[in-house]
Design a protein around this motif. Structure first.
Motif, PDB file in Angstrom:
ATOM      1  N   ALA A  69     -11.390   4.331   9.153  1.00  0.00           N
ATOM      2  CA  ALA A  69     -10.123   4.549   8.455  1.00  0.00           C
ATOM      3  C   ALA A  69      -9.598   5.948   8.762  1.00  0.00           C
ATOM      4  O   ALA A  69     -10.374   6.897   8.889  1.00  0.00           O
ATOM      5  CB  ALA A  69     -10.310   4.374   6.955  1.00  0.00           C
ATOM      6  N   SER A  73      -5.766   8.628   8.594  1.00  0.00           N
ATOM      7  CA  SER A  73      -4.346   8.808   8.308  1.00  0.00           C
ATOM      8  C   SER A  73      -3.593   8.718   9.636  1.00  0.00           C
ATOM      9  O   SER A  73      -4.002   9.296  10.636  1.00  0.00           O
ATOM     10  CB  SER A  73      -4.097  10.152   7.632  1.00  0.00           C
ATOM     11  OG  SER A  73      -4.542  11.214   8.467  1.00  0.00           O
ATOM     12  N   GLU A 129      -2.375   5.571   5.415  1.00  0.00           N
ATOM     13  CA  GLU A 129      -3.790   5.381   5.756  1.00  0.00           C
ATOM     14  C   GLU A 129      -3.954   3.972   6.326  1.00  0.00           C
ATOM     15  O   GLU A 129      -3.442   3.001   5.773  1.00  0.00           O
ATOM     16  CB  GLU A 129      -4.652   5.541   4.500  1.00  0.00           C
ATOM     17  CG  GLU A 129      -6.123   5.581   4.757  1.00  0.00           C
ATOM     18  CD  GLU A 129      -6.632   6.972   5.105  1.00  0.00           C
ATOM     19  OE1 GLU A 129      -7.818   7.080   5.448  1.00  0.00           O
ATOM     20  OE2 GLU A 129      -5.854   7.940   5.028  1.00  0.00           O
TER      21      GLU A 129
END
Length: 197
Positions: free
Chosen positions: A106, A108, A134
């Protein structure tokens, strides 16, 4: 545009200067100090080659880069890509007008569309935030909206603290003609002299 780009780079901690006075470059700056020199599209090819040779003679470690377009946020993205490394796992699909982004974890992600209205002798920057949020690990597709022109457009894709700059639309023939036109009015002289440190 040059002054704006320098201000934006300085705000991010880069020791930047800029000039459109090519004939006095070696007099105006100590070219032994910069790590990166970016040439804009309005620098004539023969002058660019001469400046490359002159700078390289004094600073063998310097990196040269061609600016993608005369847009301050795009220039910032190119500098950050050089300094921090390109964002990985990013591909642009021109036929779909979309970015394919593959993430191992994960992260941004921000995608900004950039273009300019050309008002001789300098472009006027335009931009739109395409995506900012995100994303989970895996494959993602982010489409470029219609407001980003099909010609003369670019994008900056940020993943975490890395960024990649892309040309996503061909340079219009009219801009190529303007760039080649030696009869254009001279731009307002710009030579910033901020200390490198």
């Amino acid at each position: 545009m040059l002054v704006d780009a320098v201000a934006m780079l300085r705000e991010r901690g880069y020791a930047a200067n800029a000039t459109n006075q090519f004939d006095t470059l070696l007099d105006d700056y100590d070219v032994r100090e910069p790590d990166l020199v970016i040439f804009g599209g309005m620098v004539p090819p023969e002058k660019k080659e001469r400046m490359r040779a002159d700078i390289r003679e004094l600073n063998p470690q310097v990196t040269f880069m061609q600016g993608l377009g005369g847009i301050a946020p795009l220039l910032i993205a190119q500098v950050e890509e050089f300094a921090k490394g390109a964002a990985s796992g990013v591909e642009y699909d021109a036929s779909a007008r979309a970015f394919h982004i593959t993430l191992d974890a994960a992260a941004s992600v921000m995608v900004e569309g950039l273009w300019a209205r050309f008002v001789p002798p300098e472009p006027v920057a335009q931009s739109t935030l395409v995506f900012n949020g995100e994303l989970a690990a895996g494959a993602h597709q982010i489409a470029i909206p219609d407001e980003v022109p099909e010609q003369g457009s670019y994008a900056a894709v940020r993943i975490g603290d890395r960024v990649s700059a892309f040309q996503i639309g061909e340079t219009p023939a009219s801009v190529k003609r303007i760039a080649a036109d030696q009869s254009l009015p001279a731009p307002t002289p710009v030579t910033t002299h901020f200390p490198w440190t």
